[in-house]
Design an enzyme around this catalytic site. Structure first.
Site, PDB file in Angstrom:
ATOM      1  N   GLY A  87      43.673  49.218  32.717  1.00 12.89           N
ATOM      2  CA  GLY A  87      42.283  49.640  32.633  1.00 12.89           C
ATOM      3  C   GLY A  87      41.392  48.661  33.356  1.00 12.89           C
ATOM      4  N   GLN A 129      33.667  44.267  35.681  1.00  8.83           N
ATOM      5  CA  GLN A 129      34.728  43.356  36.126  1.00  8.83           C
ATOM      6  C   GLN A 129      34.827  43.315  37.652  1.00  8.83           C
ATOM      7  OE1 GLN A 129      37.841  45.188  33.394  1.00  8.83           O
ATOM      8  NE2 GLN A 129      38.467  43.041  33.442  1.00  8.83           N
ATOM      9  N   CYS A 171      43.768  41.012  29.812  1.00  9.35           N
ATOM     10  CA  CYS A 171      42.561  41.478  30.476  1.00  9.35           C
ATOM     11  C   CYS A 171      42.586  40.936  31.899  1.00  9.35           C
ATOM     12  CB  CYS A 171      41.339  40.948  29.730  1.00  9.35           C
ATOM     13  SG  CYS A 171      39.773  41.413  30.482  1.00  9.35           S
ATOM     14  N   LEU A 172      42.245  41.765  32.873  1.00  6.69           N
ATOM     15  CA  LEU A 172      42.298  41.315  34.265  1.00  6.69           C
ATOM     16  C   LEU A 172      41.308  40.189  34.554  1.00  6.69           C
ATOM     17  CD1 LEU A 172      42.835  44.702  36.145  1.00  6.69           C
ATOM     18  CD2 LEU A 172      44.531  42.966  35.529  1.00  6.69           C
ATOM     19  N   HIS A 230      39.155  48.777  24.539  1.00  5.54           N
ATOM     20  CA  HIS A 230      38.990  47.517  25.286  1.00  5.54           C
ATOM     21  C   HIS A 230      37.980  47.695  26.427  1.00  5.54           C
ATOM     22  CE1 HIS A 230      40.873  43.773  27.243  1.00  5.54           C
ATOM     23  NE2 HIS A 230      40.130  44.278  28.204  1.00  5.54           N
ATOM     24  N   GLU A 231      38.100  48.794  27.176  1.00  2.00           N
ATOM     25  CA  GLU A 231      37.240  48.992  28.356  1.00  2.00           C
ATOM     26  C   GLU A 231      35.804  49.352  27.973  1.00  2.00           C
ATOM     27  OE1 GLU A 231      38.427  47.820  30.970  1.00  2.00           O
ATOM     28  OE2 GLU A 231      40.523  47.811  30.339  1.00  2.00           O
ATOM     29  N   HIS A 237      33.940  46.299  27.274  1.00  2.94           N
ATOM     30  CA  HIS A 237      33.481  45.623  28.500  1.00  2.94           C
ATOM     31  C   HIS A 237      32.087  46.108  28.903  1.00  2.94           C
ATOM     32  CE1 HIS A 237      36.527  42.971  30.189  1.00  2.94           C
ATOM     33  NE2 HIS A 237      37.483  43.861  30.019  1.00  2.94           N
TER      34      HIS A 237
HETATM   35 CO    CO Z   1      39.519  43.601  30.104  1.00  7.79          CO
END
Ligand code: CO
Length: 178
Positions: free
Chosen positions: A46, A51, A94-95, A136-137, A140
């Site tokens: 995701g 991000q 997480c990226l 999670h997204e 963000h």
């Molecule tokens: Co993340």
């Protein structure tokens, strides 16, 4: 399509609350295409717009483990309308926090609404990995990170790891250059 730079913690844009999308135009479509390409290049499940330095309420998710691309969902203006079932703890990454994985508690199932790239409504009720990734997204887009869900101790360790590895603030990561 292009692979975008990924903002790393503690980049301040990760704490921003993203804005509602009102124009379903070519610019939005390019952002969605680039976000999907970036997510796959980074091997993520995701990615949220902030991000990649855009403050629009846009996420892309793909919970498929094999056959990447088969379960891509582009979600514009996503909102979770119901949290269902019990709470489950799962290992999350997480990226924006490369190589950091921590147990995070989430709802087992959710119902959510969003729009597709043309503005058409999407309504989904789901459990399993997709439910976790969407929680999670969507966090963000509200400036909330998985880090915030950890104990003080685990937060401190993760912050120190990021600082040691990347130093400074407002850093980003260019895929292919590491
Ligand atoms: Co993340």
């Amino acid at each position: 399509m292009a692979i975008l730079d990924i903002m790393l913690y503690p980049h301040t844009i990760l704490r921003e609350r993203c804005r509602e999308v009102t124009q379903f135009d070519r610019e939005l479509h390019r952002l969605l295409d680039d976000m999907a390409e970036t997510m796959y290049a980074a091997n993520g499940a995701g990615l949220a717009a902030n991000q990649v330095a855009s403050t629009q309420r846009v996420i892309v998710v793909d919970p498929s483990r094999e056959d990447r691309g088969s379960e891509l969902l582009e979600l514009v203006n996503p909102t979770i309308t119901a949290f269902l079932g019990g709470r489950v703890v799962g290992e999350e990454g997480c990226l924006s926090f490369p190589d950091i994985y921590e147990p995070v508690e989430r709802y087992e199932a959710i119902r959510f609404e969003a729009q597709d790239r043309h503005g058409a409504p999407i309504r989904i009720e789901t459990d399993g990995f997709l439910a976790i990734v969407v929680q999670h997204e969507v966090d963000h887009l509200n400036g909330v990170l998985f880090l915030d869900k950890l104990s003080r101790l685990r937060q401190g360790l993760a912050k120190r790891k990021m600082k040691k590895r990347y130093g400074g603030t407002d850093l980003h990561r260019r895929l292919g250059e590491e």
